[in-house]
Design an enzyme around this catalytic site. Structure first.
Site, PDB file in Angstrom:
ATOM      1  CE  LYS A 192       0.034   6.761  -6.227  1.00  0.00           C
ATOM      2  NZ  LYS A 192       1.192   6.430  -5.524  1.00  0.00           N
ATOM      3  CE1 TYR A 234      -2.805   4.492  -6.690  1.00  0.00           C
ATOM      4  CE2 TYR A 234      -3.596   4.763  -8.985  1.00  0.00           C
ATOM      5  CZ  TYR A 234      -2.762   4.523  -8.174  1.00  0.00           C
ATOM      6  OH  TYR A 234      -1.330   4.034  -8.533  1.00  0.00           O
ATOM      7  CG  ASN A 291       7.181   2.240  -4.862  1.00  0.00           C
ATOM      8  OD1 ASN A 291       7.192   2.516  -5.935  1.00  0.00           O
ATOM      9  ND2 ASN A 291       7.041   1.185  -4.106  1.00  0.00           N
TER      10      ASN A 291
END
Length: 255
Positions: free
Chosen positions: A161, A157, A91
């Site tokens: 992901k 980012y 996470n």
């Protein structure tokens, strides 16, 4: 209702705050032992105390997961304390903003080190234990940003992901013969501690863009993670579950 996780052990990175804290709380409530991992020992200790004042079922472990040594130390300490690693919740993530002309090598390295390298290294470190149990569960926290949507300033980012999902699909095939599943959750706009520091107008616009009429909470994401970590999800692998209140559904801006 998610089936019991009693007797199982989960490692949750980024587990002191936000979504990670919500995941740790949910898995603990389902009966699992939980190891919360992060870089700041103080916040980890406070979170561990709040989650389980007895200290019997929660271990706080400060580590830098962007390097192999830190990841192997987490795996080793988890096994020493609880005897096994059954669930791995990857996470931890960083999301410094930079528009195209502002992106530097340092920016690229910072995002990739935690969001991608940390995902790979910690799964490598825990692989043998996940396989040994014969029913290991891996859940990666990706995002709608990158795999589904975009946002100015979050191109690096978003790329990290999206890369996580490519990793999930191929590793799921590698580990499937051993009874280990690998899946991802893709949160939308989730209300965490840092939300209170954001521009109120931005938060209001973000809320209006969500068809269910509210921001998500760490508990919303944690519920999806707990399902994917359970026996109920044993026939699901290599998949991505969007948890966004319908944010990505409208063809035109939702008002």
């Amino acid at each position: 209702m998610t089936s019991s996780l009693r007797g199982r052990t989960a490692v949750v990175t980024g587990g002191a705050t936000g979504i990670g804290r919500g995941i740790a709380e949910r898995l603990l409530g389902a009966g699992a032992n939980v190891v919360i991992v992060g870089r700041r020992a103080e916040s980890l200790a406070a979170a561990a105390e709040a989650l389980d004042p007895s200290g019997a079922r929660v271990l706080a472990r400060a580590a830098d997961i962007s390097g192999r040594d830190g990841c192997h130390a987490v795996a080793r300490d988890t096994v020493e304390r609880f005897g096994t690693i059954d669930i791995l919740c990857l996470n931890a993530g960083v999301y410094p903003a930079a528009r195209l002309g502002e992106i530097t090598e340092d920016h690229l390295r910072e995002v990739a080190a935690t969001n991608l390298f940390g995902t790979v290294y910690l799964l490598q470190a825990c692989e043998a234990e996940l396989i040994r149990g014969g029913r290991g569960r891996v859940v990666v926290t990706s995002s709608i940003t990158g795999p589904v949507t975009g946002y100015p300033g979050w191109s690096v980012y978003g790329a990290s992901k999206a890369a996580q999902l490519g990793f999930v699909r191929s590793v799921a095939l590698e580990l499937a013969p051993y009874g280990v599943t690998v899946n991802a959750v893709l949160p939308g706009k989730i209300e965490i501690e840092a939300t209170s520091e954001q521009d109120p107008d931005y938060v209001a616009r973000a809320t209006r863009a969500i068809p269910v009429g509210r921001l998500g909470t760490p508990r919303d994401v944690a519920a999806a993670v707990a399902f994917l970590a359970s026996e109920d999800a044993g026939f699901i692998t290599g998949q991505s579950l969007v948890v966004d209140g319908g944010q990505v559904l409208p063809e035109t801006p939702y008002l």
